[in-house]
Design an enzyme around this catalytic site. Structure first.
Site, PDB file in Angstrom:
ATOM      1  CG  ASN A 140      -0.372  -0.190   2.504  1.00  0.00           C
ATOM      2  OD1 ASN A 140       0.795  -0.592   2.613  1.00  0.00           O
ATOM      3  ND2 ASN A 140      -1.110   0.099   3.558  1.00  0.00           N
ATOM      4  CE  LYS A 163       9.053 -10.530   0.423  1.00  0.00           C
ATOM      5  NZ  LYS A 163       8.048  -9.974  -0.504  1.00  0.00           N
ATOM      6  N   GLY A 215       2.850  -5.876   7.168  1.00  0.00           N
ATOM      7  CA  GLY A 215       1.905  -6.701   6.416  1.00  0.00           C
ATOM      8  C   GLY A 215       0.773  -7.169   7.308  1.00  0.00           C
ATOM      9  CB  SER A 216      -1.809  -9.654   6.708  1.00  0.00           C
ATOM     10  OG  SER A 216      -1.025 -10.780   6.378  1.00  0.00           O
ATOM     11  CB  VAL A 217      -2.645 -10.356  11.940  1.00  0.00           C
ATOM     12  CG1 VAL A 217      -2.473 -11.228  13.171  1.00  0.00           C
ATOM     13  CG2 VAL A 217      -2.935  -8.911  12.353  1.00  0.00           C
ATOM     14  N   PRO A 218      -1.651 -12.621   9.883  1.00  0.00           N
ATOM     15  CG  PRO A 218      -3.371 -13.638   8.664  1.00  0.00           C
ATOM     16  CD  PRO A 218      -2.871 -12.311   9.119  1.00  0.00           C
ATOM     17  CB  THR A 219       2.249 -12.508   6.545  1.00  0.00           C
ATOM     18  OG1 THR A 219       1.168 -12.716   5.652  1.00  0.00           O
ATOM     19  CG2 THR A 219       3.546 -12.852   5.854  1.00  0.00           C
ATOM     20  CD  GLU A 237       4.891  -0.522  12.496  1.00  0.00           C
ATOM     21  OE1 GLU A 237       3.658  -0.421  12.675  1.00  0.00           O
ATOM     22  OE2 GLU A 237       5.719   0.162  13.119  1.00  0.00           O
ATOM     23  CB  CYS A 271      -2.017  -0.513   8.354  1.00  0.00           C
ATOM     24  SG  CYS A 271      -0.885   0.876   8.449  1.00  0.00           S
ATOM     25  CD  GLU A 374      -6.238  -4.660   7.844  1.00  0.00           C
ATOM     26  OE1 GLU A 374      -5.717  -5.774   7.663  1.00  0.00           O
ATOM     27  OE2 GLU A 374      -5.572  -3.630   8.059  1.00  0.00           O
ATOM     28  CD  GLU A 451       8.180   0.681  10.223  1.00  0.00           C
ATOM     29  OE1 GLU A 451       7.132   1.003   9.658  1.00  0.00           O
ATOM     30  OE2 GLU A 451       9.016  -0.085   9.727  1.00  0.00           O
TER      31      GLU A 451
HETATM   32  N1  LIG Z   1       1.071  -1.393  10.591  1.00  0.00           N
HETATM   33  C1  LIG Z   1       1.572  -0.918   9.477  1.00  0.00           C
HETATM   34  O1  LIG Z   1       2.455  -0.079   9.485  1.00  0.00           O
HETATM   35  C2  LIG Z   1       1.072  -1.404   8.153  1.00  0.00           C
HETATM   36  C3  LIG Z   1       1.337  -0.658   7.010  1.00  0.00           C
HETATM   37  C4  LIG Z   1       0.866  -1.111   5.791  1.00  0.00           C
HETATM   38  C5  LIG Z   1       0.132  -2.296   5.713  1.00  0.00           C
HETATM   39  N2  LIG Z   1      -0.125  -3.002   6.841  1.00  0.00           N
HETATM   40  C6  LIG Z   1      -0.928  -4.223   6.764  1.00  0.00           C
HETATM   41  O2  LIG Z   1      -0.523  -5.017   5.653  1.00  0.00           O
HETATM   42  C7  LIG Z   1      -1.613  -5.779   5.170  1.00  0.00           C
HETATM   43  C8  LIG Z   1      -1.709  -5.643   3.670  1.00  0.00           C
HETATM   44  O3  LIG Z   1      -0.480  -5.887   3.083  1.00  0.00           O
HETATM   45  P1  LIG Z   1      -0.156  -7.251   2.316  1.00  0.00           P
HETATM   46  O4  LIG Z   1      -1.399  -7.810   1.717  1.00  0.00           O
HETATM   47  O5  LIG Z   1       1.023  -6.977   1.446  1.00  0.00           O
HETATM   48  O6  LIG Z   1       0.273  -8.200   3.540  1.00  0.00           O
HETATM   49  P2  LIG Z   1       0.909  -9.650   3.457  1.00  0.00           P
HETATM   50  O7  LIG Z   1       1.065 -10.112   4.854  1.00  0.00           O
HETATM   51  O8  LIG Z   1       0.165 -10.514   2.513  1.00  0.00           O
HETATM   52  O9  LIG Z   1       2.344  -9.432   2.790  1.00  0.00           O
HETATM   53  C9  LIG Z   1       3.300  -8.546   3.354  1.00  0.00           C
HETATM   54  C10 LIG Z   1       4.688  -8.937   2.875  1.00  0.00           C
HETATM   55  O10 LIG Z   1       5.033 -10.207   3.399  1.00  0.00           O
HETATM   56  C11 LIG Z   1       5.543 -11.035   2.375  1.00  0.00           C
HETATM   57  N3  LIG Z   1       5.286 -12.434   2.754  1.00  0.00           N
HETATM   58  C12 LIG Z   1       4.191 -13.198   2.471  1.00  0.00           C
HETATM   59  N4  LIG Z   1       4.333 -14.415   3.041  1.00  0.00           N
HETATM   60  C13 LIG Z   1       5.519 -14.415   3.704  1.00  0.00           C
HETATM   61  C14 LIG Z   1       6.211 -15.386   4.491  1.00  0.00           C
HETATM   62  N5  LIG Z   1       5.718 -16.600   4.709  1.00  0.00           N
HETATM   63  N6  LIG Z   1       7.402 -15.045   5.030  1.00  0.00           N
HETATM   64  C15 LIG Z   1       7.923 -13.812   4.853  1.00  0.00           C
HETATM   65  N7  LIG Z   1       7.314 -12.856   4.100  1.00  0.00           N
HETATM   66  C16 LIG Z   1       6.129 -13.154   3.535  1.00  0.00           C
HETATM   67  C17 LIG Z   1       4.798 -10.555   1.145  1.00  0.00           C
HETATM   68  O11 LIG Z   1       5.461 -10.954  -0.035  1.00  0.00           O
HETATM   69  C18 LIG Z   1       4.827  -9.050   1.360  1.00  0.00           C
HETATM   70  O12 LIG Z   1       6.074  -8.500   0.994  1.00  0.00           O
HETATM   71  C19 LIG Z   1      -2.829  -5.249   5.879  1.00  0.00           C
HETATM   72  O13 LIG Z   1      -3.209  -6.130   6.910  1.00  0.00           O
HETATM   73  C20 LIG Z   1      -2.351  -3.935   6.461  1.00  0.00           C
HETATM   74  O14 LIG Z   1      -3.055  -3.511   7.582  1.00  0.00           O
HETATM   75  C21 LIG Z   1       0.335  -2.586   8.047  1.00  0.00           C
END
Ligand SMILES: NC(=O)c1ccc[n+]([C@@H]2O[C@H](COP(=O)([O-])OP(=O)(O)OC[C@H]3O[C@@H](n4cnc5c(N)ncnc54)[C@H](O)[C@@H]3O)[C@@H](O)[C@H]2O)c1
Length: 477
Positions: A140, A163, A215-219, A237, A271, A374, A451
């Protein structure tokens, strides 16, 4: 190479840009992946056309130009890859260079402590780098996330391998080239492309000292698990479902603007968005009337036009997921006051883009999916409340804790609510502003670590204690 793609940007319009330069940055230059296999198309959100083929298997191969000067070209490229409006992308690039300048300034101010001990002895602490840090970004805010992670990492003396998300691979490498032009030694900031597989390799690598993940909570959970095996430090984050509380004594005009800021920037893919908008019952009719009027007036369309206020969502599956949340909300009893549908702009080149009309949902209850999960799209859920005590309890009734907001003219109430909300940030009488001087990060399952701000130095460095004896060693044995 940076010149090649950046040079076409001034005259670029939606649907005209093809990226062919390699997007990995290793040992000071752009490099092709060793194996050209598993190529995945990267789509331009506004047209649905492929504008780059990204190889997901990556392997290492073998005069300063300021970021400020390149801001417009980078912003355009960010728009073409991400789909957000050019007005917002320019702000993102500005925040990125402000972040780099901020940490460049702090680098010279890193200091330890001097501690006096009995008998003239003393100790001092030194702030030292962690080593090689990994940054993993979401799609995003592609360029801004790369800057938010690399600037404090490099300022503390670390190296970083970054990455980007495979959906937005294009601009991080430009940051690498800018660092090089600014004199950063080769190899100190590298960019590797790929998805989960590459991310896993980075998190498991024995030479990596820290992983900073957005990224997302599960990842995030997976990243933390993998990092735990190597006792690596982590910053997470993660996602959010933040509350925005609007009291009847607010300045309604500002509260309405705040609610729009809290929901519709970057097509709602933010986010810290305040997507649960709690409105005190007495002002609900006026609030809804204004918010719906202005949401309907949001200009959705070609993200490269200055007049556009909302561009395209990141990709087709994500658009379908967001629209699915709206359908489910209707089934669960929510009322769609506006938007929530796929939007096809009149410009023929945008007919396959991933646009939707921004949506306001009324008649929401706390147990609805649209209120609990979310959505990460332009969907605002509005909920009525009676009392401060009740709304704080409901606002905190979530596993997330990234941000929160409160609109009121009562200064005591504002600070009391800020204290009682379980979130890493509370905005009083505004929403979604992120100056680089201010720490940003989550409570609860929205993550930990911070951050921005001075405190981030602590997340990219470690303390060494040096103990100095000025007399004789005890003759104990
Ligand atoms: N808190 C914050 O600062 C912040 C900022 C932006 C987005 N977000 C969150 O990010 C999410 C959306 O982003 P997204 O769809 O890219 O999230 P995502 O978790 O799908 O992916 C995030 C990153 O993780 C990588 N990834 C995926 N699987 C992985 C693994 N097994 N091991 C290591 N890396 C892996 C992806 O390639 C990508 O670069 C939303 O939940 C949003 O709230 C949080």
């Amino acid at each position: 190479m940076a010149q090649a793609i950046l040079d076409v940007m001034p005259g670029a319009s939606t649907g005209t840009v093809q990226v062919s330069d390699p997007l990995n940055f290793w040992a000071g230059k752009r490099v092709e992946p060793r194996q050209q296999k598993n190529a995945e198309p990267v789509f331009e959100p506004a047209t649905g056309d492929c504008f780059f083929l990204l190889c997901l298997i990556w392997s290492k191969r073998d005069k300063p130009l300021a970021l400020v000067e390149k801001r417009e070209k980078i912003a355009k490229l960010e728009v073409i890859n991400n789909g957000k409006s050019i007005t917002e992308a320019l702000v993102d690039i500005d925040i990125a260079w402000q972040c780099i300048e901020y940490y460049a300034g702090l680098a010279g101010a890193l200091a330890g402590q001097h501690v006096q001990l009995p008998g003239g002895a003393f100790a001092y602490t030194r702030r030292e780098p962690l080593g090689v840090c990994v940054g993993i970004g979401a799609w995003n805010y592609p360029f801004q996330i790369a800057a938010w992670k690399s600037a404090p990492a490099l300022a503390c003396g670390n190296a970083m391998v970054f990455k980007p998300s495979p959906f937005t691979p294009v601009t991080a490498v430009i940051l690498a080239e800018i660092y090089k032009e600014a004199g950063v030694p080769d190899g100190l900031f590298c960019v590797v492309q790929g998805g989960a597989e590459t991310g896993t390799i980075l998190c498991q690598h024995p030479k990596v000292a820290k992983v900073s993940f957005t990224g997302s909570v599960p990842t995030g959970k997976k990243v933390m698990e993998m990092s735990a095996k190597g006792v690596k430090q982590v910053t997470l984050e993660l996602g959010g479902k933040s509350p925005l509380i609007i009291f009847k004594d607010c300045d309604l005009e500002n509260a309405v603007r705040g609610a729009l800021m809290a929901n519709f920037l970057t097509q709602g893919q933010v986010c810290c968005n305040g997507t649960r908008v709690f409105v005190q019952k007495d002002i609900m009719p006026q609030f809804l009337e204004e918010v719906v009027k202005r949401t309907k007036a949001i200009l959705v369309g070609d993200p490269l036009l200055d007049s556009t206020r909302m561009g395209a969502l990141i990709n087709k599956p994500h658009l379908e997921k967001v629209l699915g949340f709206v359908s489910q909300a209707k089934l669960q009893g929510a009322r769609v006051l506006c938007g929530g549908e796929r939007f096809v702009p009149s410009d023929p080149k945008l007919v396959n883009g991933y646009f939707m009309s921004p949506c306001v949902l009324d008649n929401c209850r706390d147990d609805m999916t649209c209120v609990k999960e979310e959505i990460f799209g332009p969907v605002m859920s509005v909920l009525p409340f009676d009392t401060e005590e009740e709304v704080v309890q409901r606002a905190n009734n979530t596993t997330f804790g990234l941000a929160s907001g409160v609109f009121t003219r009562d200064i005591s109430r504002a600070h009391r609510v800020a204290e009682n909300l379980e979130a890493g940030t509370c905005f009083i009488n505004n929403y979604n502003i992120s100056p680089v001087e201010v720490p940003f990060g989550g409570y609860k399952m929205s993550g930990f670590g911070r951050e921005n701000g001075q405190v981030t130095i602590e997340y990219y460095s470690q303390l060494k204690t040096v103990v100095v004896e000025m007399g004789d060693v005890d003759n104990y044995f």
